[in-house]
Write an enzyme that holds these catalytic residues in place. Structure first.
Site, PDB file in Angstrom:
ATOM      1  N   ILE A  19     -23.089  29.811  -5.877  1.00  0.00           N
ATOM      2  CA  ILE A  19     -24.052  28.863  -6.426  1.00  0.00           C
ATOM      3  C   ILE A  19     -23.805  27.460  -5.885  1.00  0.00           C
ATOM      4  CG2 ILE A  19     -24.768  27.701  -8.554  1.00  0.00           C
ATOM      5  CD1 ILE A  19     -24.437  30.390  -9.982  1.00  0.00           C
ATOM      6  N   ASP A  38     -14.096  21.382  -3.296  1.00  0.00           N
ATOM      7  CA  ASP A  38     -13.605  22.720  -3.605  1.00  0.00           C
ATOM      8  C   ASP A  38     -12.127  22.796  -3.230  1.00  0.00           C
ATOM      9  OD1 ASP A  38     -13.382  25.786  -3.596  1.00  0.00           O
ATOM     10  OD2 ASP A  38     -15.514  25.517  -4.032  1.00  0.00           O
ATOM     11  N   ASP A  64      -7.945  20.340  -6.150  1.00  0.00           N
ATOM     12  CA  ASP A  64      -7.802  21.249  -7.288  1.00  0.00           C
ATOM     13  C   ASP A  64      -8.292  20.519  -8.534  1.00  0.00           C
ATOM     14  OD1 ASP A  64      -7.089  22.942  -9.331  1.00  0.00           O
ATOM     15  OD2 ASP A  64      -4.945  22.945  -8.886  1.00  0.00           O
ATOM     16  N   ASN A  92     -20.243  22.010 -11.075  1.00  0.00           N
ATOM     17  CA  ASN A  92     -20.460  23.444 -10.886  1.00  0.00           C
ATOM     18  C   ASN A  92     -19.164  24.248 -10.880  1.00  0.00           C
ATOM     19  OD1 ASN A  92     -21.937  25.937  -9.821  1.00  0.00           O
ATOM     20  ND2 ASN A  92     -20.520  25.503  -8.149  1.00  0.00           N
ATOM     21  N   TYR A 157     -14.281  32.302 -20.896  1.00  0.00           N
ATOM     22  CA  TYR A 157     -15.323  31.759 -20.022  1.00  0.00           C
ATOM     23  C   TYR A 157     -16.518  31.288 -20.843  1.00  0.00           C
ATOM     24  CZ  TYR A 157     -18.967  31.730 -16.401  1.00  0.00           C
ATOM     25  OH  TYR A 157     -19.998  31.382 -15.562  1.00  0.00           O
ATOM     26  N   LYS A 161     -17.922  27.340 -21.260  1.00  0.00           N
ATOM     27  CA  LYS A 161     -19.260  26.934 -20.852  1.00  0.00           C
ATOM     28  C   LYS A 161     -20.063  26.390 -22.034  1.00  0.00           C
ATOM     29  CE  LYS A 161     -19.131  27.896 -16.437  1.00  0.00           C
ATOM     30  NZ  LYS A 161     -19.319  26.853 -15.409  1.00  0.00           N
ATOM     31  N   ILE A 189     -26.093  36.164 -11.476  1.00  0.00           N
ATOM     32  CA  ILE A 189     -26.495  35.702 -10.139  1.00  0.00           C
ATOM     33  C   ILE A 189     -25.584  36.386  -9.126  1.00  0.00           C
ATOM     34  CG2 ILE A 189     -26.840  33.724  -8.634  1.00  0.00           C
ATOM     35  CD1 ILE A 189     -28.593  33.638 -11.156  1.00  0.00           C
ATOM     36  N   THR A 191     -23.360  36.578  -6.419  1.00  0.00           N
ATOM     37  CA  THR A 191     -22.514  35.688  -5.629  1.00  0.00           C
ATOM     38  C   THR A 191     -21.192  36.410  -5.356  1.00  0.00           C
ATOM     39  OG1 THR A 191     -21.324  34.702  -7.503  1.00  0.00           O
ATOM     40  CG2 THR A 191     -23.480  33.749  -6.948  1.00  0.00           C
TER      41      THR A 191
END
Length: 268
Positions: A19, A38, A64, A92, A157, A161, A189, A191
């Site tokens: 994403i 990243d 990081d 993201n 998770y 979120k 999605i 990925t």
């Protein structure tokens, strides 16, 4: 539709793949100036070279974001590249593993929160006051349909979120009207989160449904009752993120836009 993103300085965390990569490419196609952040240095370099081959200017920062030191590095490097705070922040970066609460140690839960929640919190704390001072901007955080409709197999998770969405609501009120703060909540999605053996999501799904490959994913989609009857694409999420980041959505703040194929049945 012209999203009026030309020349906008955009910071995208977790930008090297999936994403995040689609988001970086969407903004680049709109004429923005993206910085991709990243921990995956090789992925970032591949992305930069690919965009450069298309004549697109971009930059990247290897960091990081699960640590304060990593965020501090992004802030310093980002300001050095942009010359000031960004116009747009896309939170993201994130990680997740399929496991139930009794399979999740306190340490694992904390690690998930550090990357999925506190990276967003720290980035916003560092940049938003300056963005407000110089006239505003936009923040879009990528959450998940699981933040609105949790399931039993990925508790840490989903909780992280949901917390991101809650913080976004608070920030939308705190920094209005100069900064808009919104979320995009993707459903399934396709990925590397699904296909990469590092995460094991597809293997777990295959084991759960007793079949392999696309048949296992089809079984998951049917079981979850996704009306669109397929998984989404990173590009579809990228388009939603760009829309919320742009002034075309100038009267929208504190909102969560689902890109989930209809997986969420709740009215609100």
């Amino acid at each position: 539709m012209d999203l009026k993103l030309t020349g906008k300085r955009v910071l995208v965390t977790g930008g090297a793949s999936g994403i995040g990569d689609a988001i970086v490419r969407t903004f680049a196609a709109e004429g923005a100036l993206p910085i991709s952040v990243d921990i995956n240095a090789a992925g970032l370099e591949r992305q930069r070279q690919d965009l450069a081959g298309q004549g697109v200017e971009s930059a990247f920062i290897v960091a990081d974001l699960s640590t304060q030191a990593g965020v501090d590095q992004v802030v310093a490097d980002g300001v050095a590249i942009f010359g000031s705070a960004p116009d747009v922040i896309i939170n993201n970066v994130g990680t997740g593993t399929l496991r139930t609460l009794d399979e999740t140690s306190d340490e694992q839960f904390h690690r998930t929160l550090e990357l999925n929640l506190f990276a967003m919190v720290r980035i916003c704390k560092a940049f938003l006051p300056e963005m407000q001072e110089v006239g505003g901007g936009s923040v879009v955080s990528v959450t998940s349909d699981l933040s609105r409709q949790p399931e039993d197999s990925i508790t840490d998770y989903a909780a992280s979120k949901a917390a991101v969405a809650s913080v976004a609501k608070s920030l939308a009120r705190l920094y209005a009207p100069t900064i808009r703060v919104n979320c995009v909540a993707p459903g399934p999605i396709y990925t590397p989160f699904w296909s990469d053996e590092t995460y094991g999501w597809q293997k777990t799904v295959e084991d759960a449904y007793g079949t392999e490959g696309t048949a296992a994913l089809d079984a998951l989609i049917e079981d979850r009752g996704i009306p669109m009857a397929r998984m989404g694409t990173p590009e579809e999420v990228g388009a939603a993120v760009a829309f919320l980041a742009s002034e075309v959505s100038g009267f929208t703040t504190g909102a969560t836009l689902g890109v989930d194929g209809g997986s969420i049945r709740a009215l609100f």
